[in-house]
Enzyme design. Structure first.
Site, PDB file in Angstrom:
ATOM      1  N   ASP A   1       0.855  -1.185   0.000  1.00 39.90           N
ATOM      2  CA  ASP A   1       0.000   0.000   0.000  1.00 39.90           C
ATOM      3  C   ASP A   1       0.896   1.242   0.000  1.00 39.90           C
ATOM      4  OD1 ASP A   1      -3.204   0.601   1.062  1.00 39.90           O
ATOM      5  OD2 ASP A   1      -1.738   2.237   1.075  1.00 39.90           O
ATOM      6  N   ILE A   2       0.552   2.210  -0.836  1.00 41.57           N
ATOM      7  CA  ILE A   2       1.403   3.388  -1.012  1.00 41.57           C
ATOM      8  C   ILE A   2       1.370   4.318   0.212  1.00 41.57           C
ATOM      9  CG2 ILE A   2      -0.240   4.991  -2.075  1.00 41.57           C
ATOM     10  CD1 ILE A   2       1.952   5.285  -4.333  1.00 41.57           C
TER      11      ILE A   2
ATOM     12  N   GLN B   1     -14.655   2.341   1.255  1.00 45.75           N
ATOM     13  CA  GLN B   1     -13.919   1.931   0.053  1.00 45.75           C
ATOM     14  C   GLN B   1     -13.625   3.147  -0.821  1.00 45.75           C
ATOM     15  OE1 GLN B   1     -15.979  -0.936  -2.433  1.00 45.75           O
ATOM     16  NE2 GLN B   1     -14.122  -1.436  -3.590  1.00 45.75           N
ATOM     17  N   GLU B   2     -12.386   3.266  -1.251  1.00 43.62           N
ATOM     18  CA  GLU B   2     -11.982   4.399  -2.090  1.00 43.62           C
ATOM     19  C   GLU B   2     -11.572   3.962  -3.485  1.00 43.62           C
ATOM     20  OE1 GLU B   2      -9.028   6.422   0.240  1.00 43.62           O
ATOM     21  OE2 GLU B   2     -10.553   7.358   1.520  1.00 43.62           O
TER      22      GLU B   2
ATOM     23  N   HIS C   1     -10.151  -5.350  -3.088  1.00 35.43           N
ATOM     24  CA  HIS C   1      -8.819  -5.529  -2.507  1.00 35.43           C
ATOM     25  C   HIS C   1      -8.965  -5.886  -1.036  1.00 35.43           C
ATOM     26  CE1 HIS C   1      -9.915  -1.274  -2.282  1.00 35.43           C
ATOM     27  NE2 HIS C   1      -9.268  -1.230  -1.118  1.00 35.43           N
TER      28      HIS C   1
ATOM     29  N   HIS D   1      -6.901  -5.642   2.481  1.00 30.82           N
ATOM     30  CA  HIS D   1      -5.754  -5.061   3.189  1.00 30.82           C
ATOM     31  C   HIS D   1      -5.182  -6.135   4.111  1.00 30.82           C
ATOM     32  CE1 HIS D   1      -6.790  -0.676   2.503  1.00 30.82           C
ATOM     33  NE2 HIS D   1      -7.981  -1.212   2.302  1.00 30.82           N
TER      34      HIS D   1
END
Ligand code: AMP
Ligand code: ZN
Length: 132
Positions: free
Chosen positions: A29-30, A91-92, A97, A99
């Site tokens: 994750d960034i 959720q974005e 996905h 996590h």
């Protein structure tokens, strides 16, 4: 379709990939909450788990393998698994996905899950996981 995670799966947008198999890709994750925070996504586009709960079965082997890898390589003391379906759930990015969030003794508990730790060096974490 204009989808960030489809572009990452296709390799059109770079990511720090730590695991991949036939059905799924896992990358750091960034904007990590904890050291080693990783996302596991299906290779095919699925919006979320509400529309297609069976997609979870497809990516389950990758979730298990990536969890093992993170815990072993990073020496985590625990791990959270989270997937949000729908904007109301937070959720974005609307490509399914999961996590995977390795957890460490110095910041325990669910309340600390999404409290971001400053100063995580993603390249260093990536090297520690992959050995590169
Ligand atoms: P969610 O809020 O569950 O939809 O999570 C989306 C996650 O994607 C967030 O934790 C973001 O930090 C992460 N993210 C967004 N863009 C990227 C990217 N280019 N590479 C890796 N992770 C990303
Ligand atoms: Zn997609």
């Amino acid at each position: 379709m204009d989808c960030l995670f489809c572009s990452i799966v296709a390799g059109d947008i770079g990511s720090r990939q730590v695991y991949a198999d036939e059905h799924a890709v896992a990358f750091l994750d960034i904007n990590p909450w904890h050291v080693g925070h990783t996302l596991v996504v299906p290779r095919r586009h699925v919006d979320d788990l509400m529309g297609e709960p069976e997609a979870l079965t497809e990516i389950a082997p990758a979730i298990a393998a990536t969890s093992r890898l993170l815990v072993d390589r990073l020496g985590a003391d625990g791990l959270n698994l989270l997937s949000s379906s729908g904007a109301v759930a937070g959720q974005e990015v609307f490509h399914l996905h999961v996590h995977l969030v390795p957890r460490y003794a110095h910041r325990p508990g669910l309340r600390e899950l999404m409290v971001r730790e400053d100063g995580i060096d993603l390249d260093r974490v990536y090297r520690q996981i992959t050995g590169e």
